[in-house]
Design an enzyme around this catalytic site. Structure first.
Site, PDB file in Angstrom:
ATOM      1  N   ASP A  83       0.902  -1.156   0.061  1.00  0.00           N
ATOM      2  CA  ASP A  83      -0.014   0.198   0.069  1.00  0.00           C
ATOM      3  C   ASP A  83       0.954   1.303   0.045  1.00  0.00           C
ATOM      4  O   ASP A  83       2.153   0.972   0.130  1.00  0.00           O
ATOM      5  CB  ASP A  83      -0.803   0.142   1.236  1.00  0.00           C
ATOM      6  CG  ASP A  83      -1.500   1.034   1.620  1.00  0.00           C
ATOM      7  OD1 ASP A  83      -2.472   1.684   0.755  1.00  0.00           O
ATOM      8  OD2 ASP A  83      -1.506   1.545   2.803  1.00  0.00           O
ATOM      9  N   ASP A  96       0.091   5.296   1.150  1.00  0.00           N
ATOM     10  CA  ASP A  96      -0.298   6.171   2.083  1.00  0.00           C
ATOM     11  C   ASP A  96      -0.222   5.347   3.599  1.00  0.00           C
ATOM     12  O   ASP A  96      -1.099   4.585   3.557  1.00  0.00           O
ATOM     13  CB  ASP A  96      -1.475   7.101   1.947  1.00  0.00           C
ATOM     14  CG  ASP A  96      -1.467   7.959   0.773  1.00  0.00           C
ATOM     15  OD1 ASP A  96      -0.602   8.967   1.154  1.00  0.00           O
ATOM     16  OD2 ASP A  96      -1.707   7.730  -0.196  1.00  0.00           O
ATOM     17  N   ASP A 156      -1.982  -0.400   5.807  1.00  0.00           N
ATOM     18  CA  ASP A 156      -2.337   0.367   7.061  1.00  0.00           C
ATOM     19  C   ASP A 156      -3.883   0.756   7.360  1.00  0.00           C
ATOM     20  O   ASP A 156      -4.409   1.060   8.647  1.00  0.00           O
ATOM     21  CB  ASP A 156      -1.571   1.671   7.330  1.00  0.00           C
ATOM     22  CG  ASP A 156      -2.120   2.752   6.399  1.00  0.00           C
ATOM     23  OD1 ASP A 156      -2.247   2.327   5.230  1.00  0.00           O
ATOM     24  OD2 ASP A 156      -2.246   3.942   7.033  1.00  0.00           O
TER      25      ASP A 156
HETATM   26  O1  LIG Z   1      -4.544   3.050  -0.563  1.00  0.00           O
HETATM   27  P1  LIG Z   1      -3.598   4.076   0.134  1.00  0.00           P
HETATM   28  O2  LIG Z   1      -2.367   4.260  -0.765  1.00  0.00           O
HETATM   29  O3  LIG Z   1      -3.180   4.183   1.291  1.00  0.00           O
HETATM   30  O4  LIG Z   1      -4.323   5.614  -0.158  1.00  0.00           O
HETATM   31  C1  LIG Z   1      -5.566   5.830   0.685  1.00  0.00           C
HETATM   32  C2  LIG Z   1      -5.851   7.438   0.743  1.00  0.00           C
HETATM   33  O5  LIG Z   1      -4.212   7.983   1.001  1.00  0.00           O
HETATM   34  C3  LIG Z   1      -4.492   9.340   0.875  1.00  0.00           C
HETATM   35  O6  LIG Z   1      -5.074   9.807   1.841  1.00  0.00           O
HETATM   36  C4  LIG Z   1      -4.515   9.580   3.226  1.00  0.00           C
HETATM   37  O7  LIG Z   1      -3.263  10.090   3.408  1.00  0.00           O
HETATM   38  C5  LIG Z   1      -3.047  11.491   3.156  1.00  0.00           C
HETATM   39  C6  LIG Z   1      -1.546  11.697   3.216  1.00  0.00           C
HETATM   40  O8  LIG Z   1      -0.819  11.297   4.255  1.00  0.00           O
HETATM   41  C7  LIG Z   1      -3.576  11.845   4.534  1.00  0.00           C
HETATM   42  O9  LIG Z   1      -3.576  13.602   4.351  1.00  0.00           O
HETATM   43  C8  LIG Z   1      -5.030  11.664   4.515  1.00  0.00           C
HETATM   44  O10 LIG Z   1      -5.632  12.127   5.577  1.00  0.00           O
HETATM   45  C9  LIG Z   1      -5.385  10.138   4.446  1.00  0.00           C
HETATM   46  O11 LIG Z   1      -6.716   9.837   4.053  1.00  0.00           O
HETATM   47  C10 LIG Z   1      -4.986   9.783  -0.462  1.00  0.00           C
HETATM   48  O12 LIG Z   1      -4.895  11.318  -0.542  1.00  0.00           O
HETATM   49  C11 LIG Z   1      -6.286   9.064  -0.715  1.00  0.00           C
HETATM   50  O13 LIG Z   1      -6.653   9.706  -2.006  1.00  0.00           O
HETATM   51  C12 LIG Z   1      -6.209   7.732  -0.628  1.00  0.00           C
HETATM   52  O14 LIG Z   1      -7.521   7.174  -1.146  1.00  0.00           O
END
Ligand SMILES: O=P(O)(O)OC[C@H]1O[C@H](O[C@H]2O[C@H](CO)[C@@H](O)[C@H](O)[C@H]2O)[C@H](O)[C@@H](O)[C@@H]1O
Length: 302
Positions: free
Chosen positions: A40, A42, A238
């Protein structure tokens, strides 16, 4: 819904051993097999930060992923659009699945940098592209008067971030998302870390993407002498959407052919067999995979 099943952190770690602290348990499961590595983005390769556009991955992490891909087929499965996550990761030799697995593409190059002609591509909800453009526009318009809202177009999914929205206004963001999802049967709401997401209603998620990619890899691995039972799949993630991948591994492969690793600094209900505390430990673990591969404890690509 699964109930909390631990009394304290120590008991929780008994159910989800830390893969760095208790590496022997991971090695017992994976020893002698070739890994396929699914990651993954983020919260796993990059720490969670307040601004989604600034979730950069460190050069050290990039190098660890690059070294991992040289030894084991490696894929990123993210909620971000495929284009955006590949711009963060900057490694053309990886498989990418963006939009929570709804947009899959094979590597652009080999791990030696040679271009790849025969390209893998799969978009199980292609019909939703225009719908998602419309949803993005609507979310931007309807959230315009809610300070702090951040709408992110992720191609086959739209994220409405509320991390920077004051607590009393957050229900308004959710109400807008609910209204949009209620207006079209083809849409469904999901949640994540301080984010509501609108996705096409399809029977597809990160788990299905993992299986799709694993199945796509097997013929090539078979040519290299690896039978399906010689391949051990790991998924590190995560968030709540990563649970689909952990469950897919548990249900479709079983402990002898794969495990999930949850990245979390605190106890959480999870289908993952192992845990890692944070992206710092993910880096440590990926570095150990390289060492275990080089030592012959786990198999590597020829
Ligand atoms: O599947 P992932 O790669 O984990 O993506 C899931 C979402 O991640 C991002 O949002 C999350 O991380 C951001 C940066 O650290 C944070 O600001 C936010 O609050 C989190 O929800 C991304 O921006 C989303 O579009 C993804 O779906």
């Amino acid at each position: 819904m699964i109930e909390k099943y631990w009394n304290d952190e120590e008991e929780w770690r008994g159910y989800h051993p830390n893969a760095c602290d208790e590496e022997n348990k991971f090695v017992d499961a994976a020893e002698g097999k070739l890994l396929t590595v699914f990651l993954d983005y983020d919260g796993t390769l990059a720490p969670i930060v307040p601004e989604p556009d600034k979730a950069f991955m460190s050069d050290e992490m990039r190098e660890a992923v690059r070294q991992c891909a040289k030894r084991f087929p490696t894929a990123i499965i993210s909620g971000r659009s495929r284009q955006k996550v590949s711009q963060f990761v900057k490694l053309d030799e990886l498989y990418y699945a963006g939009s929570h697995g709804l947009d899959i593409a094979g590597p652009k190059t080999t791990t030696d940098g040679e271009p790849i002609e025969k390209k893998l591509a799969h978009q199980p909800a292609q019909w939703a592209r225009d719908v998602m453009d419309r949803v993005t526009k609507e979310l931007i318009e309807k959230c315009a008067d809610i300070p702090g809202t951040n709408i992110e177009h992720n191609m086959f999914c739209v994220s409405a971030h509320y991390r920077a929205v004051s607590e009393e206004l957050r229900p308004r963001v959710e109400a807008v998302v609910d209204e949009i999802c209620a207006s079209e049967e083809c849409l469904i709401k999901h949640d994540g870390k301080m984010v509501w997401e609108v996705r096409p209603r399809v029977a597809w998620d990160k788990g299905k993407a993992l299986s799709y990619l694993r199945d796509a890899l097997l013929p090539d691995l078979s040519e290299k002498g690896f039978r399906p039972e010689d391949v051990f799949t790991i998924y590190i993630g995560d968030d709540v959407t990563d649970e689909d991948a952990f469950m897919e591994i548990n249900e479709e492969l079983g402990d002898h052919l794969g495990v999930g690793l949850l990245v979390s600094s605190s106890p959480k209900v999870s289908a993952a067999k192992f845990s890692l505390r944070d992206s710092g430990e993910v880096l440590r673990f990926l570095t150990r995979l390289r060492e275990l591969g080089d030592a012959g404890t786990i198999k590597t690509l020829p």
